[in-house]
Design a protein around this motif. Structure first.
Motif, PDB file in Angstrom:
ATOM      1  N   SER A 157      62.793  27.856  70.640  1.00 30.08           N
ATOM      2  CA  SER A 157      63.828  28.211  71.374  1.00 30.08           C
ATOM      3  C   SER A 157      65.073  26.948  71.138  1.00 30.08           C
ATOM      4  O   SER A 157      66.648  27.091  70.770  1.00 30.08           O
ATOM      5  N   GLY A 158      65.295  25.867  71.347  1.00 29.59           N
ATOM      6  CA  GLY A 158      65.924  24.832  71.279  1.00 29.59           C
ATOM      7  C   GLY A 158      66.244  24.933  70.115  1.00 29.59           C
ATOM      8  O   GLY A 158      67.302  24.616  69.574  1.00 29.59           O
ATOM      9  N   TRP A 159      65.676  24.820  68.897  1.00 34.01           N
ATOM     10  CA  TRP A 159      65.556  25.277  67.771  1.00 34.01           C
ATOM     11  C   TRP A 159      67.235  25.313  67.041  1.00 34.01           C
ATOM     12  O   TRP A 159      67.877  25.630  66.474  1.00 34.01           O
ATOM     13  N   VAL A 175      70.365  24.935  68.782  1.00 35.48           N
ATOM     14  CA  VAL A 175      71.079  23.738  68.069  1.00 35.48           C
ATOM     15  C   VAL A 175      71.499  24.237  66.460  1.00 35.48           C
ATOM     16  O   VAL A 175      72.631  23.591  66.674  1.00 35.48           O
TER      17      VAL A 175
END
Length: 246
Positions: A229-231, A234
């Motif tokens: 989810s972070g990838w 970003v």
């Protein structure tokens, strides 16, 4: 005449991208043939037996992750790169679609094609003897959501900033590296200790680990989901910020 709502524009563009992908022979090779070859190799290769579970139990989730890389990352990256060269994106830039609509439409198309891939790959694997836990189906589907978003956005970021020839080279090279030593097909725990800490933070390893946890033990890997989810967030923001139409 006023522009259609964003949701309608995204759905229409997603439909257009889906049809274009299914009509493209090279895309279909990436989407179906290469993952099927990987699945066949796993079914007859004893290497995966040493990982503690039946070879298809470990290998099939990795092949599903490979499908995401092939369709969302390499396929979309190459197609979008050449759309820039031939002026397709310049034309789209004159419409109300916008960068966000373009990216969301492509994500929808990737999801539609991936659904077809899942039917083919999972049916073949079951016929070969794969017995995934039914409790792992929902966790696996949830894991695919940020996986599709992250790799589609990454492919578009590369395609939207590099020349088409460079996009072709970078996405193909990255696909090979991520498939071989990125924790996609081969679990990162089975890789050399020297590279394991680096591989652990890659979206390919997070997707592979998450799908293996879901489809071997029926569990949901929260850490892998959070990393993916972070990838997705970003790289998605970076693609919206730096994507060039021409």
């Amino acid at each position: 005449m006023s522009a259609s709502p964003l949701t309608v524009r995204v759905l229409q563009h997603g439909k257009y991208e889906t049809v274009a992908m299914l009509r493209n022979g090279e895309q279909l090779v990436l989407a179906i043939v290469l993952p099927m070859l990987a699945l066949a190799a796993i079914a007859v290769t004893p290497f995966f037996d040493v990982l503690g579970v039946p070879r298809l139990g470990t290998g099939t989730p990795g092949v599903i992750a490979l499908c995401v890389l092939s369709t969302a990352f390499t396929g979309q990256g190459i197609a979008t790169g050449f759309d820039r060269r031939y002026g397709v994106l310049r034309f789209l830039s004159t419409t109300p679609l916008g960068r966000s609509g373009l990216i969301l439409g492509k994500i929808l198309a990737v999801g539609a094609v991936l659904a077809l891939q899942l039917v083919v790959i999972c049916t073949t694997a079951v016929l070969l003897g794969w017995e995934p836990p039914l409790t792992g189906v929902l966790p696996a589907l949830l894991m695919l959501i940020p996986g599709i978003g992250a790799f589609t956005a990454l492919g578009l970021l590369i395609a939207g900033t590099l020349r088409p020839e460079a996009t072709l080279a970078v996405t193909n090279l990255a696909w090979i590296l991520l498939a071989a030593v990125g924790g996609t097909i081969i679990p990162r725990s089975a890789l050399p200790d020297a590279i394991e800490p680096i591989v652990a933070i890659l979206p390919s390893a997070a997707l592979g680990d998450g799908l293996r946890a879901a489809l071997t033990s029926g569990t949901f890997d929260f850490l892998s989901f959070a990393l993916l989810s972070g990838w997705a967030v970003v790289v998605g923001l970076a693609a919206v910020r730096w994507f060039k139409w021409s």
